[in-house]
Design a protein around this motif. Structure first.
Motif, mmCIF file in Angstrom:
data_model
loop_
_atom_site.group_PDB
_atom_site.id
_atom_site.type_symbol
_atom_site.label_atom_id
_atom_site.label_comp_id
_atom_site.label_asym_id
_atom_site.label_seq_id
_atom_site.Cartn_x
_atom_site.Cartn_y
_atom_site.Cartn_z
ATOM 1 N N GLN A 102 -4.923 4.424 7.464
ATOM 2 C CA GLN A 102 -3.758 4.872 6.709
ATOM 3 C C GLN A 102 -3.976 4.843 5.204
ATOM 4 N N TYR A 103 -4.763 3.871 4.741
ATOM 5 C CA TYR A 103 -4.916 3.689 3.294
ATOM 6 C C TYR A 103 -6.401 3.570 2.924
ATOM 7 N N ALA A 111 0.830 -1.205 0.000
ATOM 8 C CA ALA A 111 0.000 0.000 0.000
ATOM 9 C C ALA A 111 0.863 1.252 0.000
ATOM 10 N N ALA A 112 1.931 1.254 0.798
ATOM 11 C CA ALA A 112 2.828 2.406 0.850
ATOM 12 C C ALA A 112 3.524 2.629 -0.491
ATOM 13 N N ASP A 166 -3.785 0.975 -4.562
ATOM 14 C CA ASP A 166 -4.781 2.032 -4.751
ATOM 15 C C ASP A 166 -5.931 1.548 -5.621
#
Length: 315
Positions: A131-132, A108-109, A114
């Motif tokens: 966070q996401y 994800a980072a 996405d």
């Protein structure tokens, strides 16, 4: 030959190493080296695990891999930005990019999740959502496949993900044989819940455990309080009282949970019609099973069947 790279970084969770055995036994059972497995890290050399011993790794950029699997850690710490930059471009040269447990945070980072569906360890799901928010997280899944991106739940779910990779590459028979070789009680489908009804019931006395064991082995039969009490060698009244004290719920509710779990697993691993599954798991008819699914999951069986990834059921 399919090349597999398990990406590790300092403090990674040692359970992630278990996926290596899946690919090792796929090679052994097929009688040829169909997988080349490597531990890789950004710089290569020794990498410290979560249990304070080191493993030797190859340098990630020295080769390309058909499949990259990112290990997780116990604290959701991210690796260096330079590794995230590399992973961001990984789909350009790897057919699959996967993550085990909190490795999903790493993907994800890196921006790979996405707008995609994913899963991670249930314990970290709330933090992940915060966070996401752009990721469609389904924390009640063993693993999720969204195009070339594969993610798994925590701990042993990495083995289920690896078995699913083997099945995708070489078929169901090979994956089942590997699971048997690894002495797995069952090979879990991706849509299966991370939670086990039997584990959550957590019976303490031998008598209640014996009754639950009988229930799991005879889901299609009569599992009334009277029958289970007889197995436990207690009166129905005594059994109901002891059962509720140990599990926090009635025998009827517990049996329904076991049947729902078994029915969901059949939906995710077979092509049986709903009527057959209802009969085999003791619901008797599809309407009773439908009502139980609505209570357990808030969805009817048909909705879960459609999202399970299994082909249309046989008629």
């Amino acid at each position: 030959m399919h090349s597999i790279g398990l990406v590790v970084y300092p403090g990674f969770q040692t359970m992630g190493l278990a996926v290596a055995s899946v690919f090792e036994y796929a090679n052994l059972l097929r009688g040829e080296r169909v997988y080349q497995f490597r531990l890789v890290s950004e710089d290569g050399g020794p990498v410290m695990t979560s249990q304070s011993f080191s493993v030797n790794t190859d340098r990630l950029r020295d080769a390309t891999y058909d499949t990259l699997i990112v290990a997780g850690d116990n604290d959701c710490r991210l690796p260096p930005a330079s590794l995230l930059d590399y992973l961001r471009e990984a789909p350009d040269h790897s057919r699959r990019v996967a993550a085990i447990c909190t490795g999903t945070f790493v993907l994800a980072a890196a921006g790979l999740l996405d707008g995609r569906r994913a899963t991670t360890h249930w314990f970290h799901a709330q933090a992940f959502r915060k966070q996401y928010p752009g990721v469609q997280l389904d924390e009640d899944r063993i693993f999720v496949v969204d195009g070339p991106i594969w993610t798994s739940a925590g701990m042993t779910a990495g083995v289920d993900l690896a078995l699913a990779i083997v099945e995708k590459d070489f078929g169901l028979a090979t994956a089942r044989n590997v699971a048997r070789k690894l002495v797995l009680h069952q090979r879990r489908g991706g849509g299966q819940s991370q939670f086990s009804a039997l584990l959550e019931l957590d019976a303490k006395s031998d008598r209640v455990q014996l009754a639950l064991a009988h229930a799991t082995e005879h889901l299609g039969g009569d599992l009334s309080v009277e029958v289970l009490a007889d197995v436990a060698r207690l009166s129905p009244r005594q059994f109901s009282r002891v059962f509720r004290e140990e599990t926090g719920q009635s025998p009827a509710k517990a049996v329904e949970r076991l049947r729902v779990e078994a029915a969901r697993l059949l939906m995710e691993t077979t092509r049986h019609p709903i009527e057959v599954i209802a009969r085999e798991t003791g619901f008797g008819d599809r309407e009773r099973m439908r009502q139980a699914f609505l209570r357990a999951f808030g969805q009817p069986p048909q909705a879960i069947q459609r999202t399970s990834g299994v082909a249309e059921p046989l008629l």
